[in-house]
Design a protein around this motif. Structure first.
Motif, PDB file in Angstrom:
ATOM      1  N   THR A   6      26.549  33.488  62.355  1.00 27.75           N
ATOM      2  CA  THR A   6      27.372  33.727  61.164  1.00 27.75           C
ATOM      3  C   THR A   6      26.713  34.743  60.238  1.00 27.75           C
ATOM      4  O   THR A   6      27.355  35.680  59.743  1.00 27.75           O
ATOM      5  N   VAL A   7      25.415  34.558  60.007  1.00 32.62           N
ATOM      6  CA  VAL A   7      24.673  35.469  59.138  1.00 32.62           C
ATOM      7  C   VAL A   7      24.663  36.876  59.726  1.00 32.62           C
ATOM      8  O   VAL A   7      24.859  37.870  59.007  1.00 32.62           O
ATOM      9  N   ALA A   8      24.451  36.994  61.025  1.00 35.29           N
ATOM     10  CA  ALA A   8      24.399  38.307  61.674  1.00 35.29           C
ATOM     11  C   ALA A   8      25.718  39.052  61.512  1.00 35.29           C
ATOM     12  O   ALA A   8      25.731  40.266  61.259  1.00 35.29           O
TER      13      ALA A   8
ATOM     14  N   ALA B 299      21.974  54.449  50.103  1.00 39.90           N
ATOM     15  CA  ALA B 299      20.668  55.122  50.121  1.00 39.90           C
ATOM     16  C   ALA B 299      20.752  56.541  50.660  1.00 39.90           C
ATOM     17  O   ALA B 299      19.787  57.308  50.561  1.00 39.90           O
ATOM     18  N   GLY B 300      21.896  56.903  51.244  1.00 40.17           N
ATOM     19  CA  GLY B 300      22.064  58.256  51.780  1.00 40.17           C
ATOM     20  C   GLY B 300      21.417  58.456  53.126  1.00 40.17           C
ATOM     21  O   GLY B 300      20.964  59.561  53.430  1.00 40.17           O
ATOM     22  N   VAL B 301      21.355  57.401  53.954  1.00 40.74           N
ATOM     23  CA  VAL B 301      20.745  57.511  55.281  1.00 40.74           C
ATOM     24  C   VAL B 301      21.751  57.059  56.335  1.00 40.74           C
ATOM     25  O   VAL B 301      22.821  56.527  56.026  1.00 40.74           O
ATOM     26  N   HIS B 302      21.406  57.263  57.610  1.00 44.65           N
ATOM     27  CA  HIS B 302      22.280  56.884  58.718  1.00 44.65           C
ATOM     28  C   HIS B 302      22.431  55.358  58.767  1.00 44.65           C
ATOM     29  O   HIS B 302      21.484  54.626  58.479  1.00 44.65           O
ATOM     30  N   PRO B 303      23.629  54.854  59.133  1.00 41.66           N
ATOM     31  CA  PRO B 303      23.832  53.397  59.193  1.00 41.66           C
ATOM     32  C   PRO B 303      22.803  52.656  60.036  1.00 41.66           C
ATOM     33  O   PRO B 303      22.420  51.527  59.712  1.00 41.66           O
ATOM     34  N   LEU B 304      22.330  53.284  61.129  1.00 39.23           N
ATOM     35  CA  LEU B 304      21.348  52.609  61.977  1.00 39.23           C
ATOM     36  C   LEU B 304      20.030  52.372  61.245  1.00 39.23           C
ATOM     37  O   LEU B 304      19.295  51.438  61.571  1.00 39.23           O
ATOM     38  N   VAL B 305      19.732  53.207  60.253  1.00 39.25           N
ATOM     39  CA  VAL B 305      18.512  53.016  59.467  1.00 39.25           C
ATOM     40  C   VAL B 305      18.605  51.697  58.695  1.00 39.25           C
ATOM     41  O   VAL B 305      17.622  50.962  58.575  1.00 39.25           O
ATOM     42  N   GLY B 306      19.791  51.391  58.192  1.00 43.87           N
ATOM     43  CA  GLY B 306      19.993  50.115  57.510  1.00 43.87           C
ATOM     44  C   GLY B 306      20.025  48.945  58.469  1.00 43.87           C
ATOM     45  O   GLY B 306      19.482  47.877  58.177  1.00 43.87           O
ATOM     46  N   LEU B 307      20.654  49.130  59.632  1.00 39.62           N
ATOM     47  CA  LEU B 307      20.744  48.049  60.615  1.00 39.62           C
ATOM     48  C   LEU B 307      19.376  47.723  61.209  1.00 39.62           C
ATOM     49  O   LEU B 307      19.045  46.546  61.407  1.00 39.62           O
ATOM     50  N   TYR B 308      18.581  48.749  61.495  1.00 38.71           N
ATOM     51  CA  TYR B 308      17.226  48.498  62.009  1.00 38.71           C
ATOM     52  C   TYR B 308      16.381  47.760  60.971  1.00 38.71           C
ATOM     53  O   TYR B 308      15.589  46.870  61.319  1.00 38.71           O
ATOM     54  N   ALA B 309      16.558  48.111  59.706  1.00 38.45           N
ATOM     55  CA  ALA B 309      15.813  47.417  58.652  1.00 38.45           C
ATOM     56  C   ALA B 309      16.224  45.957  58.579  1.00 38.45           C
ATOM     57  O   ALA B 309      15.382  45.065  58.451  1.00 38.45           O
ATOM     58  N   ALA B 310      17.538  45.715  58.677  1.00 37.33           N
ATOM     59  CA  ALA B 310      18.021  44.333  58.636  1.00 37.33           C
ATOM     60  C   ALA B 310      17.448  43.520  59.788  1.00 37.33           C
ATOM     61  O   ALA B 310      17.074  42.349  59.622  1.00 37.33           O
TER      62      ALA B 310
ATOM     63  N   PHE C 212      20.687  38.373  67.164  1.00 40.25           N
ATOM     64  CA  PHE C 212      22.120  38.630  67.314  1.00 40.25           C
ATOM     65  C   PHE C 212      22.470  40.015  66.774  1.00 40.25           C
ATOM     66  O   PHE C 212      23.272  40.743  67.372  1.00 40.25           O
ATOM     67  N   LEU C 213      21.893  40.370  65.638  1.00 42.00           N
ATOM     68  CA  LEU C 213      22.167  41.681  65.051  1.00 42.00           C
ATOM     69  C   LEU C 213      21.728  42.797  65.992  1.00 42.00           C
ATOM     70  O   LEU C 213      22.443  43.794  66.180  1.00 42.00           O
ATOM     71  N   LEU C 214      20.554  42.644  66.614  1.00 37.94           N
ATOM     72  CA  LEU C 214      20.086  43.648  67.568  1.00 37.94           C
ATOM     73  C   LEU C 214      21.011  43.721  68.781  1.00 37.94           C
ATOM     74  O   LEU C 214      21.309  44.818  69.283  1.00 37.94           O
TER      75      LEU C 214
END
Length: 544
Positions: free
Chosen positions: A40-42, A56-67, A338-340
């Motif tokens: 659910t959280v993912a 932040a002005g960066v690529h979406p994957l930069v945010g997803l990798y951080a998450a 799950f997010l990965l």
């Protein structure tokens, strides 16, 4: 000397509790709850990570990798099981200026330095200072964050692709109209209704997951034309790879990234520690502040080397996890994994999920997070506390969390100091031990706020030759208090009169002795069974 310092530091450290299930026993039922809560959280993490990356002005994957990275590492070694960390808007709004001026590589270097600072703060046990945050500030923080989460969801009611970042958040864009808006509202309402009803029917599936699943199934089955996760951006990608930030390793780079790293580290830890306290209240857990600081630091350091934008604890996702039943580290680990999997293999499916379902989940989080009782108690609590609650809420919404908390703590501290400063007074009487002497029994603490009032208590002209200042009901706190005592003593000295101090507690005695004020170096009885009078040496602090 080095060995002694290292030994003292080692003795100060405590072994963290890294058990996956510290209190809950391992059962299939518990494992199911944790995994479903993590799923659910993912699902809820995806649009937020993408949106914060845009901010932040960066690529979406930069945010997803951080998450993924921050969420995984903090789940493994964090200070409180049940917390969820990832890319957050509070950090994103600070990063956007750095990215715009110097590029994303400087952001990665900043995140690394941010993490190292957080590790240092944790190792020094500075996380304990979160105890200084008053309860009204906590209420304002919770209410402000709830409003921020609510406002952040409103961008999902705009036409995808028309929303841009202004450096402070997502702005602009055309609102949905007509049937698309109506459909969006209906689906959001249905999701919220499902989440509300599900616990009353069954607890086998977390209510938020049921809401997302049912609404997504209806939208996909009937081919409804509503905004979906894929309309924000594609989340497809590979595994995060090791990447050393390509920035010059020189003093100029350090000067550029240090201010941002300090601000990010402070904001990240404040939000994380306040979320830790909030989750602790909900799960009846305590402690772990310093461990959480270190975990956040390690997570951000690693993230910076894997091309992530860094992060901190997320109050919204943590609330989803706790209310879905997540109580152990397994839920946070599952959410990250799950997010990965969504990024690597399941992007085509996840991108079909309607944003309305995720917005409905977050709206329920807002309703559950907002401290509604704070509205009822505003008239019952002291006016200053009510003012602090409102102030922190407003500043959180219009500025950022760190500023709001600092402002709230400062206002609360000043109010406390003012209230204590007004308490200083003296009871005047004749001495029963020294014939002809006058006694001033000081009531209330003597510190910077009450020092002027203390000086005004004495009537030097009309007092007898011997004056005793009794501190049985007072405490000498700081340098301003020492200065005040010396100023009073100087006045009596000029009038050729004698002043003595009585009933100093051990801490007051030590403070005065260190400053060189006492003529007699002997211990007073802390229980005041024996009164020892101290004369005062003037001219120690250099006059006025």
């Amino acid at each position: 000397m080095k060995r002694a310092i290292l030994g003292a530091f080692a003795n100060h450290m405590t072994a963290p509790d890294l058990r996956w299930m510290p209190d809950e026993g391992f059962t299939i039922s518990r494992l199911r709850i944790e995994l479903l809560s993590g799923l659910t959280v993912a699902l809820a993490l995806v649009p937020e990570a993408v949106a914060f990356a845009f901010v932040a002005g960066v690529h979406p994957l930069v945010g997803l990798y951080a998450a993924f990275l921050v969420g995984l590492i903090t789940a493994l070694i964090g200070g409180r099981p049940g917390m969820i960390s990832g890319a957050t808007g509070a950090l994103a709004v600070v990063m956007v200026a750095l990215v715009a001026q110097h590029g994303v590589e400087y952001l990665f270097a900043t995140v690394v330095l941010m993490g190292l600072l957080q590790i240092f703060f944790g190792a020094m046990h500075w996380g304990k200072f979160i105890r200084l945050v008053p309860h009204p500030v906590m209420l304002g923080f919770v209410n402000g964050l709830a409003i921020v989460i609510f406002l952040a969801q409103l961008t999902q009611f705009k036409v995808p692709g028309t929303v841009v970042s202004d450096g402070h958040g997502m702005t602009g864009g055309e609102w949905l109209t007509g049937m698309p808006m109506m459909l969006m509202l209906i689906l959001v309402g249905c999701t919220m209704a499902i989440i509300w009803v599900t616990p009353r029917i069954t607890k086998v599936i977390p209510a938020p997951l049921a809401g997302i699943g049912i609404v997504a199934a209806v939208v996909i089955a009937f081919g409804l034309d509503v905004p979906r996760v894929g309309d924000l951006a594609s989340i497809q990608g590979g595994l995060p790879t090791w990447h050393i930030p390509t920035v010059p390793l020189n003093w100029e780079t350090f000067q550029i990234i240090l201010p941002y790293a300090v601000i990010l580290a402070a904001i990240g830890l404040i939000e994380s520690l306040l979320t830790l306290n909030l989750v602790g209240e909900m799960t009846n857990k305590r402690g772990g502040a310093s461990q959480e600081c270190i975990a956040q630091g390690i997570a951000n350091t690693v993230t910076g080397f894997f091309g992530g934008m860094g992060g901190c604890a997320m109050i919204g996702q943590s609330m989803i996890n706790v209310k879905s039943g997540g109580r152990t580290r397994i839920a946070g680990i599952a959410a990250a994994i799950f997010l990965l999997l969504f990024i690597v293999a399941g992007s085509s499916v996840i991108e079909l999920i309607p944003l309305a379902a995720l917005v409905g989940v977050m709206f329920m989080v807002v309703i559950g997070t907002f401290a509604w009782n704070s509205l009822l108690i505003l008239r019952r609590v002291p006016k200053m506390d009510a003012f602090v609650i409102i102030l922190v809420t407003v500043v959180t919404v219009y500025s950022d969390l760190a500023v709001a908390v600092v402002v709230g703590v400062i206002v609360s501290a000043l109010a406390y100091a003012w209230n204590n400063a007004r308490r200083i007074h003296a009871i005047e009487r004749s001495s029963s031990t020294s014939e002809g002497a006058k006694v001033y029994e000081i009531q209330g603490p003597l510190f910077f706020g009450s020092s002027d009032g203390f000086i005004e208590l004495f009537n030097v002209t009309d007092d007898p030759k011997e004056v005793i200042v009794d501190f049985a009901q007072s405490r000498v706190v700081d340098q301003s208090a020492l200065q005040a005592i010396e100023a009073v003593a100087a006045k009596y000295e000029e009038a050729e009169k004698r002043i003595q101090l009585r009933h100093l507690s051990r801490d007051c005695h030590q403070l005065l002795t260190t400053a060189g004020h006492l003529m007699i170096d002997s211990d007073d009885d802390p229980d005041y069974e024996v009164a020892v009078d101290y004369q005062v040496r003037t001219g120690i602090l250099g006059g006025h």
